[in-house]
Write a protein that holds these residues in place. Structure first.
Motif, short mmCIF file in Angstrom:
data_model
loop_
_atom_site.label_atom_id
_atom_site.label_comp_id
_atom_site.label_asym_id
_atom_site.label_seq_id
_atom_site.Cartn_x
_atom_site.Cartn_y
_atom_site.Cartn_z
N GLU A 36 5.25 4.82 1.79
CA GLU A 36 5.71 6.18 2.04
C GLU A 36 6.23 6.32 3.46
N GLU A 37 5.54 5.75 4.41
CA GLU A 37 5.97 5.80 5.81
C GLU A 37 7.34 5.16 5.97
N ARG A 88 0.83 -1.20 0.00
CA ARG A 88 0.00 0.00 0.00
C ARG A 88 0.87 1.25 0.00
N TYR A 89 0.40 2.26 -0.71
CA TYR A 89 1.14 3.50 -0.86
C TYR A 89 1.50 4.10 0.50
N ARG A 90 0.51 4.21 1.39
CA ARG A 90 0.75 4.91 2.65
C ARG A 90 1.79 4.19 3.51
N ASP A 91 1.81 2.88 3.48
CA ASP A 91 2.80 2.14 4.26
C ASP A 91 4.19 2.28 3.66
N GLU A 114 -6.21 4.15 -3.71
CA GLU A 114 -6.48 5.21 -2.75
C GLU A 114 -5.76 6.51 -3.09
N VAL A 115 -4.80 6.43 -4.01
CA VAL A 115 -3.95 7.58 -4.33
C VAL A 115 -4.14 8.07 -5.76
N LYS A 125 3.19 12.17 -7.37
CA LYS A 125 3.14 11.24 -6.24
C LYS A 125 3.77 9.89 -6.55
#
Length: 434
Positions: free
Chosen positions: A73-74, A68-71, A344-345, A363
């Protein structure tokens, strides 16, 4: 009774297996929804392959892949939690005694090496190379024009990117094949056999000798005003903010990383883009009608089919991602190719569209994110712009060869093709611009 849709089994995805490559994007789509933090336990054969290497310091029997993108990126934006010095692959390599350089370094050592290496590949250095890059592209097209067929990688993309890298490094272009062999040998160090390790060690020795002899000659020529600075002389002559210079070992490490990573990903991206334009004729038509879209077209190619599938970090402490607990020293893979398709992105991420919103395209993670973002991204982008523009302008009938089948690269880190046959009508080829 309606046919039941089979339930996806996350264990069917083996990140190390070449068998998943032909439909790896389908795996990523399923994993993002059902198993965004994917755990893989290496088989006995995989553990042996990962451990059978003189650079490995400890056995690794598992790896987590973030899809997942958010993970992702984190992970990339927290270099103190996710370390790089133990290597960007699933192996646990021996951290360099000097703290490492560039991709294989953390903290102060990483900042020190980036400050020294960054000027060597800055936009100011790359911009003047455009005429030479265009000439090389036209030369390669001329060489195959009358054949009516080529493998995009072997006959165009690899000669282009390896030649430009050789020149940028400060070596004679005639040594491009030698540089290519060094790169392949360095990459093969992680092949898990003694012969691969031997070739890699020999390549590192040859690079060290090159830095000592050719590098000294180039530095002397620059100081006499007889040569312009290049990557090698920049690495040898540039201090960081505290006035500290690279040691010989650090120059060799940085030079080797630039060689190993400087042409493979760009060549793969070129082939990926040719494939995408050939399979999306409406987007190619759009580019021909609106050539000013070439910038966003390149970014969309990079987003849609990121040439680097993903890179691995090592946790510095216990972490929890998506409810999954990982202990200190765990190998965690940030899958760029999956992040770029995250629903989601990105709007309609499975749609290839070269006029996609620029803000959205900013992004994408094809070159990573954060402090370890790819140093060579400026050159790569320029190579892609000129390659796509020239190929489809000068060879208007270029298409995938219907008699031959493209194949995907089976190396875990590479996302794209290793064989892409195309054909065209030789009579349609347009002469190069004078």
């Amino acid at each position: 009774m309606a046919d039941q849709v089979p339930v996806y089994d996350p264990s069917s995805y083996d990140p190390c297996s070449p068998d998943v490559k032909p439909n790896v994007e389908e795996h990523f789509a399923e994993l993002r929804q059902k198993c965004p933090v994917h755990h893989h336990r290496f088989s006995e054969d995989q553990v042996k392959q990962l451990s059978d290497n003189p650079f490995v310091i400890g056995q690794v029997d598992e790896m987590y892949s973030l899809t997942r993108y958010r993970d992702i990126e984190e992970c990339l934006m927290n270099p103190t939690l996710y370390l790089s010095a133990e290597g960007s692959g699933p192996e646990r390599i021996r951290p360099p005694e000097n703290g490492g350089t560039l991709a294989w370094s953390d903290g102060a050592a990483h900042k020190h090496s980036r400050r020294i290496a960054q000027p060597a590949v800055s936009p100011k250095v790359i911009a003047p190379l455009t005429p030479m890059l265009q000439e090389r592209i036209d030369d390669l097209i001329d060489e195959v024009a009358q054949a009516g067929r080529m493998d995009v990688l072997e006959d165009f993309a690899v000669p282009l990117t390896s030649g430009m890298l050789t020149y940028l490094l400060g070596l004679p272009v005639e040594r491009a094949e030698e540089v290519k062999q060094w790169a392949m040998a360095i990459l093969s160090i992680w092949g898990g056999d003694d012969e691969a390790a031997r070739r890699g060690a020999e390549a590192m020795g040859a690079i060290s000798e090159c830095v000592t002899t050719w590098g000294a000659d180039r530095v002397a020529a620059v100081r006499r005003g007889e040569a312009s600075p290049d990557t090698l002389t920049t690495l040898l002559m540039t201090p960081d903010a505290q006035g500290s210079y690279f040691s010989h070992e650090e120059v060799v490490q940085a030079f080797a990383q630039m060689i190993a990573g400087g042409f493979e990903s760009s060549a793969t991206a070129i082939a990926n883009g040719v494939y995408l334009f050939c399979t999306h004729p409406e987007e190619l038509r759009k580019l021909r009608e609106r050539p000013e879209l070439i910038g966003t077209a390149v970014e969309e190619v990079l987003r849609y089919m990121a040439p680097i599938e993903g890179l691995v970090r090592t946790t510095s402490t216990e972490v929890t991602v998506g409810g999954v607990e990982m202990k200190k020293g765990t190998k965690v893979r940030a899958v760029f190719a999956s992040a770029n398709m995250d629903e989601e992105v990105f709007t309609d991420p499975r749609q290839f569209r070269i006029d996609r919103d620029r803000v959205e395209l900013q992004k994408h993670m094809a070159f990573g994110r954060g402090g370890h973002v790819c140093l060579g991204n400026t050159l790569a982008r320029q190579e892609l712009k000129l390659a796509f523009t020239s190929l489809f302008r000068r060879i208007p009938t270029l298409e995938l060869d219907p008699d031959l089948t493209p194949t995907r690269n089976k190396v875990m880190v590479i996302h794209g093709f290793d064989y892409l046959p195309v054909r065209w009508d030789p009579a349609s080829v347009i002469a190069r611009e004078s």
